[in-house]
Design a protein around this motif. Structure first.
Motif, PDB file in Angstrom:
ATOM      1  N   ASP A 146       0.820  -1.208   0.000  1.00 26.46           N
ATOM      2  CA  ASP A 146       0.000   0.000   0.000  1.00 26.46           C
ATOM      3  C   ASP A 146       0.859   1.264   0.000  1.00 26.46           C
ATOM      4  O   ASP A 146       0.541   2.257  -0.671  1.00 26.46           O
ATOM      5  N   VAL A 147       1.957   1.248   0.755  1.00 29.48           N
ATOM      6  CA  VAL A 147       2.862   2.398   0.752  1.00 29.48           C
ATOM      7  C   VAL A 147       3.468   2.579  -0.639  1.00 29.48           C
ATOM      8  O   VAL A 147       3.551   3.699  -1.161  1.00 29.48           O
ATOM      9  N   ALA A 148       3.881   1.483  -1.248  1.00 33.78           N
ATOM     10  CA  ALA A 148       4.484   1.560  -2.578  1.00 33.78           C
ATOM     11  C   ALA A 148       3.515   2.136  -3.597  1.00 33.78           C
ATOM     12  O   ALA A 148       3.885   2.965  -4.438  1.00 33.78           O
ATOM     13  N   ASP A 149       2.265   1.718  -3.525  1.00 36.48           N
ATOM     14  CA  ASP A 149       1.268   2.241  -4.460  1.00 36.48           C
ATOM     15  C   ASP A 149       1.057   3.740  -4.248  1.00 36.48           C
ATOM     16  O   ASP A 149       0.924   4.508  -5.215  1.00 36.48           O
ATOM     17  N   ALA A 150       1.022   4.173  -3.001  1.00 33.05           N
ATOM     18  CA  ALA A 150       0.863   5.597  -2.714  1.00 33.05           C
ATOM     19  C   ALA A 150       2.072   6.391  -3.206  1.00 33.05           C
ATOM     20  O   ALA A 150       1.935   7.519  -3.689  1.00 33.05           O
ATOM     21  N   CYS A 151       3.248   5.790  -3.094  1.00 34.29           N
ATOM     22  CA  CYS A 151       4.456   6.465  -3.561  1.00 34.29           C
ATOM     23  C   CYS A 151       4.460   6.595  -5.078  1.00 34.29           C
ATOM     24  O   CYS A 151       4.800   7.656  -5.626  1.00 34.29           O
ATOM     25  N   ARG A 152       4.102   5.545  -5.766  1.00 40.63           N
ATOM     26  CA  ARG A 152       4.075   5.602  -7.222  1.00 40.63           C
ATOM     27  C   ARG A 152       3.095   6.666  -7.706  1.00 40.63           C
ATOM     28  O   ARG A 152       3.343   7.344  -8.710  1.00 40.63           O
ATOM     29  N   ALA A 153       1.990   6.843  -6.997  1.00 38.96           N
ATOM     30  CA  ALA A 153       1.017   7.859  -7.372  1.00 38.96           C
ATOM     31  C   ALA A 153       1.595   9.266  -7.245  1.00 38.96           C
ATOM     32  O   ALA A 153       1.097  10.204  -7.883  1.00 38.96           O
ATOM     33  N   ARG A 154       2.659   9.417  -6.438  1.00 37.50           N
ATOM     34  CA  ARG A 154       3.300  10.721  -6.257  1.00 37.50           C
ATOM     35  C   ARG A 154       4.606  10.820  -7.042  1.00 37.50           C
ATOM     36  O   ARG A 154       5.374  11.767  -6.857  1.00 37.50           O
ATOM     37  N   GLY A 155       4.883   9.846  -7.913  1.00 37.88           N
ATOM     38  CA  GLY A 155       6.082   9.889  -8.737  1.00 37.88           C
ATOM     39  C   GLY A 155       7.341   9.426  -8.049  1.00 37.88           C
ATOM     40  O   GLY A 155       8.455   9.688  -8.530  1.00 37.88           O
TER      41      GLY A 155
END
Length: 367
Positions: A146-155
């Motif tokens: 979940d953290v990784a997905d949130a990070c990818r959404a922020r570039g």
């Protein structure tokens, strides 16, 4: 997503015919009655389901140089927001982070943060990536994903620092969220894994093979050299030959120095010459990028062109000096002197974060 500090449902488990629940995240396959926890101490059975007890809880956050993970060919010189939780699925007697990975008290994890809060903090702090480290992120797979997905959404890029001890299903799930990984190949013998880690070598080799041939995840490998345990010439030669033959000569390999810790306080620290010897052996087996770590060795820590021998990235501890890489808009590198391709993910110029280590207290918010 979780909206509290309560445990969240875990993935990768099934019910056995005798009523127990079997965790399928790692090859231990812990079989649990109600209320029992796996060896990792953070994946547990509550009633009819498995849960992750440490979702949203961290042992702390820190901004590090990416080279500390260690990753030398992935955005060199840039800062990475690093964090871990508690627990581990190995029992390494030489653990260098035992106060975190061996933690049994979930309540000691006082830094609470949602995936979105972590991503926001990384952006605010100027980080290029977020690393799951300190303890093995495979045990907090759901939180890491979940953290990784949130990070990818922020570039932002995501980095896993792991021992690679996981099952096939968990492996494909976990690494589908990652951009880079450093896998700890602890030794190249079954006896070492059995005696000192209560584990097996084969699943780790399977993880390495999977990452190299079935994903786009950038891969580097670390082996902690322990005097008298895994530092013999024959074992080092076999380890390097396997990497060269199965993964290719461009996969960076880091040899790191052991210091007495946890349950091996009577074992001496690794002499710097052992790392130099290991580096020489590995390069002799066809590995193009071999590094020494945890010792002051500017030559062993720097990147050299495998074609002409020119200095490509100068490193003194975690400080970058001369930069002799030509980088394409896509992030591919090559030697400015001879044009030899240098594998990795680079930016046009070296980052300037250096050796700073900046502890961070995240802004509190709902998780």
């Amino acid at each position: 997503m979780s909206d509290s500090l309560s445990p969240v449902p875990a993935r990768h488990w099934h019910r056995l015919s005798d009523g127990r629940l079997q965790c399928d995240v790692c090859p231990r396959y812990c079989k649990l009655h109600d209320g029992q926890k796996g060896l990792c101490f953070v994946r547990e059975r509550q009633g009819a389901e498995m849960v992750l007890a440490t979702y949203g809880r961290s042992s702390g956050f820190c901004v590090d140089p990416i080279e500390k993970k260690p990753l030398n060919h992935f955005l060199p010189g840039t800062p990475v927001l690093s964090f871990g939780t508690a627990g581990c699925n190995l029992t390494c007697k030489f653990c260098q982070n035992w106060d975190i990975s061996k933690a049994r008290e979930v309540d000691r994890l006082n830094d609470a943060a949602s995936p979105e809060a972590i991503a926001e903090a990384a952006v605010r702090l100027g980080c290029r990536s977020v690393a799951f480290t300190y303890n093995d992120p495979v045990v907090f797979l759901e939180y890491a994903a979940d953290v990784a997905d949130a990070c990818r959404a922020r570039g932002l890029k995501t980095v896993a620092v792991t021992a690679g001890y996981m099952t096939a299903a968990a492996r494909s799930d976990f690494f589908s969220h990652m951009d880079a990984a450093n896998v700890d190949l602890k030794a190249f013998s079954e006896s070492f894994y059995q005696r000192l880690c209560s584990a097996e070598l084969a699943p780790v080799l399977e993880t390495l093979d999977y990452l190299r041939h079935r994903t786009e995840v950038w891969l580097e490998i670390t082996t902690l050299l322990i005097p008298g345990e895994n530092d013999g010439d024959d074992e080092l030669r076999a380890l390097a030959r396997w990497i060269a033959d199965r993964l290719g000569g461009d996969v960076p390999l880091h040899f790191s120095a052991f210091h007495p810790d946890w349950r091996m306080t009577d074992t001496p620290a690794t002499p710097p010459l052992t790392l130099t010897r290991a580096r020489t052996i590995a390069m002799g087996e066809g590995l193009r990028f071999v590094y020494t770590g945890n010792v002051h060795d500017p030559r062993g820590g720097s990147t050299w062109c495998p074609g002409c021998g020119a200095l490509l990235i100068e490193r003194d501890w975690y400080r970058l000096g001369r930069w002799n890489l030509a980088v394409t808009p896509e992030g591919a590198g090559s030697c400015r002197s001879c044009g030899t391709v240098v594998s990795g993910h680079f930016e046009a110029e070296a980052g300037t974060w250096g050796a700073r280590r900046q502890p961070v207290r995240l802004r509190q918010g709902p998780v």
